[in-house]
Design a protein around this motif. Structure first.
Motif, short mmCIF file in Angstrom:
data_model
loop_
_atom_site.label_atom_id
_atom_site.label_comp_id
_atom_site.label_asym_id
_atom_site.label_seq_id
_atom_site.Cartn_x
_atom_site.Cartn_y
_atom_site.Cartn_z
N PRO A 3 0.88 -1.31 -0.01
CA PRO A 3 -0.03 0.18 0.06
C PRO A 3 0.75 1.37 -0.11
O PRO A 3 2.14 1.22 0.45
CB PRO A 3 -0.95 0.03 1.10
N LEU A 4 0.30 2.37 -0.65
CA LEU A 4 1.16 3.49 -0.68
C LEU A 4 1.67 4.01 0.76
O LEU A 4 0.77 4.20 1.53
CB LEU A 4 0.18 4.74 -1.33
N GLY A 5 2.81 4.07 0.91
CA GLY A 5 3.27 4.75 2.24
C GLY A 5 3.82 3.73 3.17
O GLY A 5 4.47 3.71 4.09
N GLY A 6 3.48 2.30 2.64
CA GLY A 6 4.30 1.36 3.32
C GLY A 6 3.36 0.19 3.96
O GLY A 6 2.07 0.65 3.91
N ALA A 7 3.71 -0.93 4.22
CA ALA A 7 2.79 -2.09 4.65
C ALA A 7 2.02 -1.58 6.17
O ALA A 7 1.08 -2.01 6.47
CB ALA A 7 3.36 -3.34 4.99
N GLN A 8 2.73 -0.50 7.00
CA GLN A 8 1.98 -0.23 8.16
C GLN A 8 0.65 0.53 7.98
O GLN A 8 0.05 0.52 9.12
CB GLN A 8 3.11 0.44 9.03
N TYR A 9 0.40 0.90 6.86
CA TYR A 9 -0.71 1.85 6.59
C TYR A 9 -1.89 0.99 6.31
O TYR A 9 -2.98 1.21 6.78
CB TYR A 9 -0.62 2.75 5.63
N ASP A 10 -1.92 -0.31 5.77
CA ASP A 10 -2.89 -1.19 5.66
C ASP A 10 -2.13 -2.66 5.78
O ASP A 10 -1.90 -3.08 4.67
CB ASP A 10 -3.34 -0.93 4.28
N PRO A 11 -2.15 -3.20 6.88
CA PRO A 11 -1.25 -4.48 6.79
C PRO A 11 -2.19 -5.80 6.18
O PRO A 11 -1.50 -6.61 5.65
CB PRO A 11 -1.20 -4.75 8.45
N GLU A 12 -3.64 -5.60 6.30
CA GLU A 12 -4.17 -6.62 5.73
C GLU A 12 -4.08 -6.69 4.27
O GLU A 12 -3.91 -7.63 3.57
CB GLU A 12 -5.77 -6.33 6.02
N THR A 13 -4.10 -5.94 3.48
CA THR A 13 -4.12 -5.57 2.13
C THR A 13 -2.63 -6.27 1.95
O THR A 13 -2.34 -6.94 0.71
CB THR A 13 -4.11 -3.97 1.53
N ALA A 14 -1.64 -5.70 2.51
CA ALA A 14 -0.14 -6.17 2.36
C ALA A 14 0.04 -7.78 2.37
O ALA A 14 0.37 -8.47 1.49
CB ALA A 14 1.00 -5.42 3.25
N SER A 15 -0.74 -8.23 3.47
CA SER A 15 -0.72 -9.67 3.74
C SER A 15 -1.38 -10.53 2.53
O SER A 15 -0.92 -11.43 2.08
CB SER A 15 -1.23 -10.21 4.97
N LYS A 16 -2.31 -9.91 2.02
CA LYS A 16 -3.04 -10.46 0.81
C LYS A 16 -2.29 -10.50 -0.46
O LYS A 16 -2.34 -11.35 -1.15
CB LYS A 16 -4.63 -9.64 0.58
N ASN A 17 -1.51 -9.44 -0.59
CA ASN A 17 -0.63 -9.46 -1.77
C ASN A 17 0.38 -10.29 -1.56
O ASN A 17 0.75 -10.94 -2.79
CB ASN A 17 -0.02 -8.09 -1.74
N ILE A 18 0.69 -10.52 -0.27
CA ILE A 18 1.86 -11.64 -0.34
C ILE A 18 1.20 -13.03 -0.67
O ILE A 18 2.04 -14.07 -1.29
CB ILE A 18 2.62 -11.62 1.27
N LYS A 19 0.08 -13.33 -0.09
CA LYS A 19 -0.57 -14.49 -0.04
C LYS A 19 -0.85 -14.82 -1.71
O LYS A 19 -0.51 -15.80 -2.02
CB LYS A 19 -1.98 -14.77 0.65
N LYS A 20 -1.29 -13.86 -2.39
CA LYS A 20 -1.67 -14.20 -3.79
C LYS A 20 -0.25 -14.54 -4.42
O LYS A 20 -0.34 -15.47 -5.20
CB LYS A 20 -2.37 -12.95 -4.49
N VAL A 21 0.59 -13.80 -4.28
CA VAL A 21 2.05 -14.25 -5.17
C VAL A 21 2.57 -15.52 -4.78
O VAL A 21 3.07 -16.44 -5.41
CB VAL A 21 3.05 -12.98 -4.79
N LEU A 22 2.60 -15.63 -3.43
CA LEU A 22 2.97 -17.05 -3.05
C LEU A 22 2.23 -18.22 -3.55
O LEU A 22 2.92 -19.30 -4.03
CB LEU A 22 2.99 -17.23 -1.51
N LEU A 23 0.96 -18.17 -3.55
CA LEU A 23 0.07 -19.25 -4.03
C LEU A 23 0.35 -19.52 -5.56
O LEU A 23 0.35 -20.53 -6.08
CB LEU A 23 -1.46 -19.03 -3.82
N ARG A 24 0.73 -18.26 -6.10
CA ARG A 24 0.76 -18.52 -7.73
C ARG A 24 2.21 -19.26 -7.90
O ARG A 24 2.12 -19.94 -8.86
CB ARG A 24 0.86 -16.89 -8.34
#
Length: 469
Positions: free
Chosen positions: A353-374
């Motif tokens: 997320p713009l500004g860093g993962a600390q601004y929206d941790p849940e979205t950052a985790s979802k991005n990680i999960k999506k790339v990991l599963l792919r």
């Protein structure tokens, strides 16, 4: 205590609180028993408060309620939500954004007090604010990205695990008497499939950082991680590792108990594990402490993470004799995800997320999960030998070199010439079968390798020799 003759302290009794060695004045509480001093003048009444029972720290609470029984496994987790939301932390380079925010609030307060319509000015300031914020975070320097990777409020390994998994069970211990809190391991389930999660865990405050040793593992932390990797390989669980450490702990006890051996053992064993391994850098990855759980088939990095062999501060202190040269060292070390992807060390950069993962941790985790599963979907299609070969080739291809290269004189300026003269002796030509030959000087070591009179590399020579034999 010296008192004037006839003075009485019974009207203003003084209590001293001895709890935890803190001597503070305290008023007598109702119901407390204090010795009467009305019969004696100049007496000092001291109240000693008994130390209460220590806070219950075991994962299971003393009493299990019906609500707790529905999700009892979560009680085993030491990681609990913070009772107080962490205070926002402003980094030095974020000052222009904070100034604009303060300016917007100032205009709004003025509009509320005076009743004057300042909507046009507020809208203009908000547009400028969003534009400045966009430009700032999209053009970060390496040292600014380093500061974001070390942000105190940045999501930790546990935050991402709890956001990504449907079920999670933490596993402890190296089976040799230790359990390092700096490395967290456990089995989690995503999309109906079980994975072994291993990662460095930083603290969210000073108390947690002391418990986690600031995410700097001891030797038994790496041995715990290796035990879990072998457990995963035995049961066929894919392994997901998450790197977020300034480096392995370099204390005296760590060195005495085999820190280097533990890291080297992990490096060796990870190349032989017959299950897919994906490593994700979620914060800072420092030196061998990061690499000890980072030898995988795929290397992923979050947008505002860093990966380095030595911290910019340490590099600046060594090369420029001053930690103030850290920005210059950060540029030279190539620690950002973009630089490392160009060097073919990183396979993919995960957006934040713009500004860093600390601004929206849940979205950052979802991005990680999506790339990991792919990426995991692609790795699961490979057979065991192809998986191991791909992992070996990935690290063998890192770095560039050139054999038999003629260096320019300017590149040799730092080389100290030999003091003693070098004797020029005729080399003895050793003939080998099928056109293979090597020049052997008097010292007995081959100086050049040839096939049919043509200079070749050591690898080509060995291959030709094997064919000839």
């Amino acid at each position: 205590m010296d008192c004037a003759p006839g003075a009485s302290l019974s009207a203003a009794r003084v209590g001293l609180n001895f709890q935890h060695g803190d001597f503070r004045s305290a008023r007598p509480r109702s119901g407390s028993s204090i010795a009467s001093s009305s019969g004696r003048s100049g007496a000092l009444v001291v109240q000693s408060k008994k130390k209460g029972p220590e806070e219950w720290s075991y994962p299971w609470p003393k009493k299990i309620t019906k609500d707790m029984q529905k999700d009892a496994l979560n009680l085993l987790c030491r990681y609990k939500p913070l009772p107080v939301k962490p205070k926002p932390v402003t980094l030095p380079f974020e000052k222009p954004i904070i100034d604009l925010e303060a300016r917007i609030e100032e205009v709004r307060d003025l509009a509320n007090k005076t009743g004057v319509d300042f909507s046009g000015q507020i809208e203009e300031l908000e547009q400028k604010y969003h534009q400045v914020r966009q430009d700032l975070y999209k053009n970060l320097t390496p040292v600014q990205r380093l500061n974001l990777a070390r942000h105190p409020n940045r999501p930790t390994f546990y935050d991402h695990v709890l956001n990504m998994t449907d079920k999670w069970l933490e596993l402890h211990g190296d089976r040799a008497g230790h359990d390092d809190a700096a490395i967290v391991t456990g089995i989690g389930k995503m999309e109906g499939m079980s994975f072994m999660f291993i990662g460095h865990q930083k603290g969210r405050n000073t108390k947690e950082n002391l418990y986690r040793n600031f995410a700097m593992p001891q030797p038994w932390g790496y041995r715990k991680a290796l035990r879990m990797m072998k457990h995963a390989a035995h049961h066929g669980f894919p392994i997901l590792t998450f790197v977020d450490t300034p480096g392995a702990y370099a204390g005296l006890e760590a060195e005495e108990t085999g820190q280097g051996e533990a890291i080297a053992m992990n490096l060796r064993e990870m190349f032989g594990l017959k299950v897919p391994i994906i490593t994700t850098v979620i914060g800072e990855g420092g030196s061998g402490g990061a690499l000890a759980i980072g030898c995988g088939n795929k290397m992923l990095m979050m947008e505002n993470s860093v990966y380095y062999v030595a911290s910019p501060e340490a590099c600046a202190a060594i090369l420029w004799k001053s930690a103030e040269a850290a920005p210059k060292a950060a540029d030279a070390l190539k620690i950002t995800p973009t630089d490392l992807k160009e060097l073919k060390i990183v396979d993919e950069i995960i957006p934040e997320p713009l500004g860093g993962a600390q601004y929206d941790p849940e979205t950052a985790s979802k991005n990680i999960k999506k790339v990991l599963l792919r990426h995991m979907e692609d790795l699961l299609k490979m057979d065991t030998q192809s998986l191991l070969k791909q992992r070996h080739n990935k690290y063998r291809s890192i770095g560039e070199f050139e054999e038999f290269a003629n260096l320019d004189s300017s590149e040799k300026r730092s080389m100290k010439p030999r003091d003693a003269p070098v004797p020029e002796e005729p080399a003895e030509e050793l003939l080998l079968p099928d056109g293979l030959s090597t020049s052997k000087p008097a010292n007995g070591f081959p100086s050049s390798l040839r096939v049919d009179g043509v200079p070749v590399s050591s690898v080509e020579y060995a291959s030709a020799k094997e064919r000839a034999v």
